[in-house]
Design a protein around this motif. Structure first.
Motif, PDB file in Angstrom:
ATOM      1  N   UNK A   4     -13.374  17.516   0.900  1.00 13.46           N
ATOM      2  CA  UNK A   4     -12.493  16.818  -0.201  1.00 13.46           C
ATOM      3  C   UNK A   4     -11.079  17.507  -0.181  1.00 13.46           C
ATOM      4  N   UNK A   5     -11.056  19.019  -0.350  1.00 13.05           N
ATOM      5  CA  UNK A   5     -10.018  19.718  -0.406  1.00 13.05           C
ATOM      6  C   UNK A   5      -9.249  19.438   0.935  1.00 13.05           C
ATOM      7  N   UNK A   9      -5.496  17.797   1.024  1.00 13.94           N
ATOM      8  CA  UNK A   9      -4.445  18.945   1.709  1.00 13.94           C
ATOM      9  C   UNK A   9      -3.582  18.119   2.565  1.00 13.94           C
ATOM     10  N   UNK A  10      -4.325  17.407   3.566  1.00 14.27           N
ATOM     11  CA  UNK A  10      -3.815  16.510   4.513  1.00 14.27           C
ATOM     12  C   UNK A  10      -2.707  15.500   4.193  1.00 14.27           C
ATOM     13  N   UNK A  11      -3.552  14.920   2.963  1.00 16.58           N
ATOM     14  CA  UNK A  11      -2.608  13.712   2.741  1.00 16.58           C
ATOM     15  C   UNK A  11      -1.234  13.969   1.926  1.00 16.58           C
TER      16      UNK A  11
END
Length: 55
Positions: A4-5, A9-11
């Motif tokens: 989820x992190x 982070x990518x978004x």
């Protein structure tokens, strides 16, 4: 949890990178403008009132 992190982070990394780039660009432009103004004030001959050179 780590997945989820990484997902968030990518978004949001592109959004943060754009914001950082924009802030840096704005700061660089402001610094450049200030330096040009300072240069113009320092090295541009000032006009004298009263015609001292022209008689």
């Amino acid at each position: 949890m780590q997945a989820i992190q990484e997902f968030f982070s990518r978004i949001f990394s592109s959004v943060f990178n754009r914001a950082i780039y924009s802030a840096q660009s704005t700061a660089e432009n402001k610094i450049r403008e200030t330096m040009e103004q300072q240069y113009d004030r320092t090295f541009t001959p000032k006009e004298k009132g009263g015609g001292d050179r022209n008689g």
